[in-house]
Design a protein around this motif. Structure first.
Motif, PDB file in Angstrom:
ATOM      1  N   ARG A   1       9.658 -14.501  48.354  1.00  0.00           N
ATOM      2  CA  ARG A   1       9.244 -13.149  47.953  1.00  0.00           C
ATOM      3  C   ARG A   1       8.658 -13.161  46.547  1.00  0.00           C
ATOM      4  O   ARG A   1       7.649 -12.514  46.273  1.00  0.00           O
ATOM      5  N   ARG A   2       9.316 -13.887  45.628  1.00  0.00           N
ATOM      6  CA  ARG A   2       8.794 -13.988  44.258  1.00  0.00           C
ATOM      7  C   ARG A   2       7.411 -14.632  44.240  1.00  0.00           C
ATOM      8  O   ARG A   2       6.517 -14.172  43.541  1.00  0.00           O
TER       9      ARG A   2
ATOM     10  N   LEU B   1       4.808 -12.134  45.480  1.00  0.00           N
ATOM     11  CA  LEU B   1       4.466 -11.069  44.542  1.00  0.00           C
ATOM     12  C   LEU B   1       3.734 -11.564  43.299  1.00  0.00           C
ATOM     13  O   LEU B   1       2.855 -10.880  42.784  1.00  0.00           O
ATOM     14  N   TRP B   2       4.097 -12.734  42.812  1.00  0.00           N
ATOM     15  CA  TRP B   2       3.548 -13.190  41.539  1.00  0.00           C
ATOM     16  C   TRP B   2       2.334 -14.091  41.654  1.00  0.00           C
ATOM     17  O   TRP B   2       1.599 -14.246  40.676  1.00  0.00           O
TER      18      TRP B   2
END
Length: 78
Positions: free
Chosen positions: A38-39, A42-43
């Motif tokens: 997920r990180r 998103l990034w």
């Protein structure tokens, strides 16, 4: 002749964009844990995908412009 050269460059740009998107998505999916995936999504994946898709949209717009009936004026301004 300039139309063909620009068209070839745009086709190569589109192919490269698809490769970059595939690499980034594969890298994101290789994370061990769901929170890391997920990180990464998103990034890195979303910003890179946005930039690549904007480049692809610009390439399609340029191709449509140089193959339009007014392309002589457009190419003269380059």
């Amino acid at each position: 002749m300039l139309q063909f050269a620009i068209s070839l460059g745009m086709v190569l740009l589109c192919a490269g964009g698809v490769v970059v998107l595939a690499l980034v998505l594969a890298w994101q999916e290789r994370a061990a844990a769901p929170d890391v995936r997920r990180r990464r999504l998103l990034w890195l994946v979303l910003p890179v995908a946005s930039a690549v898709l904007a480049l692809l949209l610009g390439a399609v717009f340029l191709l449509m412009a140089i193959w339009s009936p007014q392309s002589a004026d457009i190419l003269a301004s380059l």
